[in-house]
Design a protein around this motif. Structure first.
Motif, short mmCIF file in Angstrom:
data_model
loop_
_atom_site.label_atom_id
_atom_site.label_comp_id
_atom_site.label_asym_id
_atom_site.label_seq_id
_atom_site.Cartn_x
_atom_site.Cartn_y
_atom_site.Cartn_z
N ARG A 101 -4.40 129.21 -23.21
CA ARG A 101 -4.80 129.81 -22.19
C ARG A 101 -6.10 130.99 -22.99
NH1 ARG A 101 -2.60 135.77 -21.26
NH2 ARG A 101 -3.98 135.84 -20.82
N TYR A 102 -6.47 131.02 -23.77
CA TYR A 102 -8.07 131.61 -23.97
C TYR A 102 -9.25 130.04 -24.18
CZ TYR A 102 -5.84 136.08 -25.19
OH TYR A 102 -5.67 137.33 -24.88
N ARG A 103 -8.52 129.10 -24.81
CA ARG A 103 -8.86 127.79 -25.07
C ARG A 103 -9.47 126.52 -23.59
NH1 ARG A 103 -6.20 122.26 -26.77
NH2 ARG A 103 -6.05 122.54 -24.98
N ASP A 104 -9.02 127.23 -22.75
CA ASP A 104 -9.10 126.99 -21.48
C ASP A 104 -10.06 127.69 -20.86
OD1 ASP A 104 -7.23 124.95 -22.30
OD2 ASP A 104 -6.00 125.87 -20.81
N ALA A 105 -9.56 128.56 -20.60
CA ALA A 105 -10.68 129.49 -20.69
C ALA A 105 -12.66 130.05 -20.40
CB ALA A 105 -10.42 131.61 -21.04
N LYS A 107 -13.61 127.07 -22.37
CA LYS A 107 -14.46 125.63 -22.09
C LYS A 107 -14.69 125.91 -20.16
CE LYS A 107 -12.00 122.21 -23.39
NZ LYS A 107 -10.39 121.36 -23.22
N SER A 108 -13.47 126.01 -19.06
CA SER A 108 -13.96 126.75 -17.92
C SER A 108 -15.95 127.18 -18.44
CB SER A 108 -13.30 127.64 -17.85
OG SER A 108 -13.67 127.62 -16.47
N ARG A 109 -15.72 128.38 -19.35
CA ARG A 109 -17.16 128.84 -18.84
C ARG A 109 -18.16 128.24 -20.25
NH1 ARG A 109 -15.35 135.49 -20.43
NH2 ARG A 109 -14.61 135.60 -19.23
N LEU A 110 -18.08 126.78 -20.75
CA LEU A 110 -19.13 126.64 -21.09
C LEU A 110 -19.82 125.40 -20.09
CD1 LEU A 110 -17.32 125.53 -24.87
CD2 LEU A 110 -19.43 127.12 -24.65
N ALA A 111 -18.40 125.39 -19.24
CA ALA A 111 -18.92 124.24 -17.89
C ALA A 111 -19.59 124.98 -17.28
CB ALA A 111 -17.64 123.61 -17.33
N PRO A 130 -15.99 140.04 -17.10
CA PRO A 130 -14.37 139.32 -17.07
C PRO A 130 -13.59 140.89 -18.60
CG PRO A 130 -17.15 138.18 -18.28
CD PRO A 130 -17.16 138.82 -17.59
N ARG A 131 -12.85 140.36 -18.12
CA ARG A 131 -12.09 141.39 -18.74
C ARG A 131 -12.36 141.10 -20.53
NH1 ARG A 131 -6.69 140.57 -18.59
NH2 ARG A 131 -7.12 139.05 -17.14
N VAL A 132 -12.60 139.71 -20.76
CA VAL A 132 -12.76 139.51 -22.73
C VAL A 132 -14.11 138.44 -21.89
CG1 VAL A 132 -11.85 137.97 -23.92
CG2 VAL A 132 -10.01 139.03 -22.21
N THR A 133 -14.80 138.82 -22.84
CA THR A 133 -16.27 138.14 -23.07
C THR A 133 -15.74 136.63 -23.36
OG1 THR A 133 -16.64 139.23 -24.79
CG2 THR A 133 -17.42 140.29 -23.44
N ARG A 138 -14.04 133.16 -28.39
CA ARG A 138 -13.72 132.68 -29.42
C ARG A 138 -12.65 133.31 -30.73
NH1 ARG A 138 -19.30 132.42 -27.80
NH2 ARG A 138 -19.52 134.32 -28.77
N ARG A 139 -13.03 134.85 -30.76
CA ARG A 139 -11.76 135.44 -31.90
C ARG A 139 -10.79 134.77 -31.38
NH1 ARG A 139 -15.93 139.61 -31.23
NH2 ARG A 139 -14.04 140.78 -29.52
N ALA A 140 -10.31 135.70 -30.08
CA ALA A 140 -8.73 135.25 -29.89
C ALA A 140 -8.52 133.64 -30.07
CB ALA A 140 -8.65 134.85 -28.43
N GLN A 141 -8.99 132.73 -30.04
CA GLN A 141 -8.89 131.29 -29.92
C GLN A 141 -8.90 131.53 -31.47
OE1 GLN A 141 -11.41 127.72 -28.16
NE2 GLN A 141 -12.01 130.00 -27.52
N LYS A 142 -9.44 131.46 -32.54
CA LYS A 142 -9.10 132.00 -33.87
C LYS A 142 -7.52 132.66 -34.72
CE LYS A 142 -14.00 132.03 -35.19
NZ LYS A 142 -15.67 132.28 -35.47
N LEU A 143 -7.42 133.62 -33.74
CA LEU A 143 -6.24 134.61 -33.92
C LEU A 143 -5.29 133.74 -34.24
CD1 LEU A 143 -5.18 137.03 -35.15
CD2 LEU A 143 -5.02 137.46 -32.40
#
Length: 206
Positions: A101-105, A107-111, A130-133, A138-143
């Motif tokens: 979920r967090y990775r797709d979001a 990647k979408s922002r990077l695009a 956004p609710r999550v910056t 990035r922190r959520a992906q690592k976690l």
């Protein structure tokens, strides 16, 4: 002289007659053969030890978790094995979904898009911020990636413990647990100086 010869002859005649009668009795009445042989009840035939049993139990558990426990007739352990494996797999799948979920979001922002799920509120209305910056993504992906890896390691560890448990159980089932062989602690009070003695007693009965 004549009387001595007569007495000796009668004695020899009677002795020969007695020997002949005993031989005749022995030939007419042979010893009876017993109908059955009674084995001493003390002698017990113990179950033979199968040296390949631990290897078989470990192999069965490696093929299918819980199968080695069934081979050892420890059926009550099978639900525990599957509950532990199921818990590990559940947390792995859950953490993997959250990571995606967090990775797709991210990647979408990077695009350059601003339409990911974190730009929407609970009612589906698009937010200006956004609710999550991006840093939060990035922190959520690592976690969740770390939690996913830990869940995978725990699941693999439980699978390995399932194999080890089956192997150890098969070894223990072949140990001598006869009542004639016992190891028990003992506690004794010394009557002379009122001190206590603690130790182990090994009993072996023949």
């Amino acid at each position: 002289m004549l009387n001595k010869l007569l007495t000796t002859g009668i004695f020899l005649f009677l002795s020969c007659f007695s020997i002949w009668a005993q031989n005749k009795e022995n030939t007419e009445k042979p010893e009876a053969i017993p109908d059955e042989v009674v084995v001493d009840s003390i002698i017990k035939i113990k179950k033979t030890i199968n040296p390949l049993s631990p290897a078989k139990a470990a192999f069965y558990s490696a093929i299918l978790p819980g199968l080695g426990q069934a081979y050892n007739k420890k059926y009550w352990k099978i639900p525990i094995v599957y509950a532990a494996l199921g818990t590990g797999i559940y947390f792995y799948i859950n953490n993997n979904n959250e990571y995606n979920r967090y990775r797709d979001a991210y990647k979408s922002r990077l695009a350059g898009f601003t339409n990911d799920e974190f730009y929407l509120d609970a009612n589906g209305v698009e937010l200006t911020t956004p609710r999550v910056t991006d840093d939060g993504l990035r922190r959520a992906q690592k976690l969740f990636r770390r939690n996913k890896e830990i869940s995978l390691l725990v699941t693999v560890g439980i699978y390995a413990l399932n194999i080890i448990d089956a192997n150890v159980d098969a070894h223990l089932l072949q140990y001598n647990i006869d009542k004639n062989l016992s190891l028990a602690p003992h506690y004794k009070i010394n009557e002379r100086d009122a001190s206590s003695n603690l130790g182990l007693t090994l009993n072996f009965k023949f």
